[in-house]
Design an enzyme around this catalytic site. Sequence first.
Site, PDB file in Angstrom:
ATOM      1  CB  SER A  15       1.144 -22.269  -8.223  1.00  0.00           C
ATOM      2  OG  SER A  15      -0.818 -22.892  -7.720  1.00  0.00           O
ATOM      3  NE  ARG A  16      -2.278 -25.268 -10.864  1.00  0.00           N
ATOM      4  CZ  ARG A  16      -3.665 -25.527 -11.605  1.00  0.00           C
ATOM      5  NH1 ARG A  16      -4.152 -24.891 -12.539  1.00  0.00           N
ATOM      6  NH2 ARG A  16      -4.433 -25.828 -10.453  1.00  0.00           N
ATOM      7  CE1 TYR A 156     -14.772 -19.624 -11.335  1.00  0.00           C
ATOM      8  CE2 TYR A 156     -16.274 -18.597 -12.898  1.00  0.00           C
ATOM      9  CZ  TYR A 156     -15.272 -18.846 -12.212  1.00  0.00           C
ATOM     10  OH  TYR A 156     -14.160 -17.666 -12.802  1.00  0.00           O
ATOM     11  CE  LYS A 160     -14.564 -16.391  -9.478  1.00  0.00           C
ATOM     12  NZ  LYS A 160     -13.641 -16.100  -8.543  1.00  0.00           N
ATOM     13  CB  ILE A 189      -7.948 -14.787 -18.480  1.00  0.00           C
ATOM     14  CG1 ILE A 189      -8.608 -14.209 -17.911  1.00  0.00           C
ATOM     15  CG2 ILE A 189      -6.680 -14.341 -18.215  1.00  0.00           C
ATOM     16  CD1 ILE A 189      -8.605 -12.743 -19.213  1.00  0.00           C
TER      17      ILE A 189
HETATM   18  P1  NAP Z   1      -6.046 -21.876 -12.628  1.00  0.00           P
HETATM   19  O1  NAP Z   1      -5.145 -21.411 -13.639  1.00  0.00           O
HETATM   20  O2  NAP Z   1      -6.757 -23.079 -12.023  1.00  0.00           O
HETATM   21  O3  NAP Z   1      -5.145 -21.355 -11.373  1.00  0.00           O
HETATM   22  C1  NAP Z   1      -5.518 -21.612  -9.627  1.00  0.00           C
HETATM   23  C2  NAP Z   1      -4.948 -21.471  -9.299  1.00  0.00           C
HETATM   24  O4  NAP Z   1      -5.707 -21.548  -7.870  1.00  0.00           O
HETATM   25  C3  NAP Z   1      -3.490 -22.319  -8.332  1.00  0.00           C
HETATM   26  O5  NAP Z   1      -2.564 -21.484  -8.085  1.00  0.00           O
HETATM   27  C4  NAP Z   1      -4.690 -23.154  -7.498  1.00  0.00           C
HETATM   28  O6  NAP Z   1      -3.577 -24.224  -6.587  1.00  0.00           O
HETATM   29  C5  NAP Z   1      -4.765 -22.185  -6.778  1.00  0.00           C
HETATM   30  N1  NAP Z   1      -5.962 -23.160  -5.284  1.00  0.00           N
HETATM   31  C6  NAP Z   1      -7.421 -23.661  -5.964  1.00  0.00           C
HETATM   32  N2  NAP Z   1      -7.962 -24.390  -4.733  1.00  0.00           N
HETATM   33  C7  NAP Z   1      -7.363 -23.748  -4.057  1.00  0.00           C
HETATM   34  C8  NAP Z   1      -7.392 -23.538  -2.490  1.00  0.00           C
HETATM   35  N3  NAP Z   1      -8.074 -24.348  -2.337  1.00  0.00           N
HETATM   36  N4  NAP Z   1      -6.595 -23.085  -1.739  1.00  0.00           N
HETATM   37  C9  NAP Z   1      -5.797 -22.611  -2.190  1.00  0.00           C
HETATM   38  N5  NAP Z   1      -5.683 -22.341  -3.576  1.00  0.00           N
HETATM   39  C10 NAP Z   1      -5.623 -22.978  -4.857  1.00  0.00           C
HETATM   40  O7  NAP Z   1      -6.839 -21.125 -12.260  1.00  0.00           O
HETATM   41  P2  NAP Z   1      -7.370 -18.959 -12.965  1.00  0.00           P
HETATM   42  O8  NAP Z   1      -7.957 -19.557 -14.447  1.00  0.00           O
HETATM   43  O9  NAP Z   1      -5.371 -18.693 -13.543  1.00  0.00           O
HETATM   44  O10 NAP Z   1      -8.564 -18.577 -11.883  1.00  0.00           O
HETATM   45  C11 NAP Z   1      -7.269 -17.407 -11.034  1.00  0.00           C
HETATM   46  C12 NAP Z   1      -8.918 -17.376 -10.096  1.00  0.00           C
HETATM   47  O11 NAP Z   1      -9.697 -16.296 -11.666  1.00  0.00           O
HETATM   48  C13 NAP Z   1      -9.696 -17.579 -10.117  1.00  0.00           C
HETATM   49  O12 NAP Z   1     -10.464 -16.869  -8.915  1.00  0.00           O
HETATM   50  C14 NAP Z   1     -10.829 -17.528 -10.767  1.00  0.00           C
HETATM   51  O13 NAP Z   1     -12.279 -18.169 -10.664  1.00  0.00           O
HETATM   52  C15 NAP Z   1     -10.696 -16.313 -11.621  1.00  0.00           C
HETATM   53  N6  NAP Z   1     -11.548 -16.527 -12.974  1.00  0.00           N
HETATM   54  C16 NAP Z   1     -10.141 -16.899 -14.239  1.00  0.00           C
HETATM   55  C17 NAP Z   1     -11.060 -16.370 -15.059  1.00  0.00           C
HETATM   56  C18 NAP Z   1     -10.119 -16.722 -16.003  1.00  0.00           C
HETATM   57  O14 NAP Z   1     -11.357 -16.911 -17.449  1.00  0.00           O
HETATM   58  N7  NAP Z   1      -9.302 -18.107 -16.784  1.00  0.00           N
HETATM   59  C19 NAP Z   1     -12.265 -15.452 -15.140  1.00  0.00           C
HETATM   60  C20 NAP Z   1     -12.507 -15.074 -14.550  1.00  0.00           C
HETATM   61  C21 NAP Z   1     -11.802 -15.385 -13.249  1.00  0.00           C
HETATM   62  P3  NAP Z   1      -1.990 -25.257  -7.577  1.00  0.00           P
HETATM   63  O15 NAP Z   1      -1.731 -25.161  -8.302  1.00  0.00           O
HETATM   64  O16 NAP Z   1      -2.005 -25.898  -6.255  1.00  0.00           O
HETATM   65  O17 NAP Z   1      -3.940 -26.496  -7.752  1.00  0.00           O
END
Ligand code: NAP
Length: 248
Positions: A15-16, A156, A160, A189
């Site tokens: 969703s995001r 976290y 990971k 990101i």
């Molecule tokens: P984000 O913008 O916070 O989006 C998180 C997504 O996960 C949303 O769609 C959220 O749904 C969903 N979510 C959270 N808890 C959930 C649950 N219990 N069940 C189902 N869905 C759930 O995060 P992001 O930055 O895109 O990160 C996505 C992935 O990449 C994560 O695993 C994160 O750890 C990893 N990551 C991100 C970064 C970064 O810099 N952003 C770096 C390394 C790794 P809702 O919208 O309904 O809340």
Amino acid sequence: MNLLEDKVALITGGSRGIGEAIVRKFAAEGARIAFTYHSSSAKADAIVAELAAEGTEIKAYQSNAASFTEAEALVKQVLADFEKIDVLVNNAGITRDNLMLRMSEENWDQVIETNLKSVFNLTKHIMRPMLKKRSGSIINMSSVVGEFGNAGQANYAASKAGIFGFTKSIAKEVGSRNIRCNAIAPGFIATEMTDELDEKVRDAFLASIPLKRWGKPEEVANACVFLASDLSQYISGQTISVCGALNC
Ligand code: NAP
């Protein structure tokens, strides 16, 4: 290009942020898409309406990835709706940052359950249908933080890092059945998750990235397209870092 034509992909947390970018890239590559969200139902509905209008077969499901029983029900429902699942992207994740002295048991449990147990939950329930079909690609969203650690993110980083061991084990366990399992390790990101970081912390991270900029969700999604597609047919048990050389 139609790198994912006729493949059915289940993407958690679509969703995001990075998950939404994966949904959009997969749609552009011809995939049929099931994606989940936790609470952003309006956002999920808008993505479905937009991509369905462009011709993508797509459905959103409210499902808590941390729940074993919800994951089981989700996989059953997606199989009923789409008949098969070719690609699983375990993307859903959260942060609950705090220094160890202040980290509560709840902070620890929420992160481990949402980020790591979720990967078990979905993989466990998708395994039988993938084994029957003798094919599949599982992509687990880890992080460079799982490799290097980060002050204030012990929960976290542990979640990971656990994904790396899980990914390699599954690759070894089911490789003979033509099921591949890989991880992606994004660096920093630009999403709502990183928006939460303190400005000083953000500046310090930026200075340490050799490519001198934040990554874009689409750049992580491109790596997912590769791992989901037949272009990566002989790649399993690996991690692709999408981090602007942060890990060098
Ligand atoms: P984000 O913008 O916070 O989006 C998180 C997504 O996960 C949303 O769609 C959220 O749904 C969903 N979510 C959270 N808890 C959930 C649950 N219990 N069940 C189902 N869905 C759930 O995060 P992001 O930055 O895109 O990160 C996505 C992935 O990449 C994560 O695993 C994160 O750890 C990893 N990551 C991100 C970064 C970064 O810099 N952003 C770096 C390394 C790794 P809702 O919208 O309904 O809340």
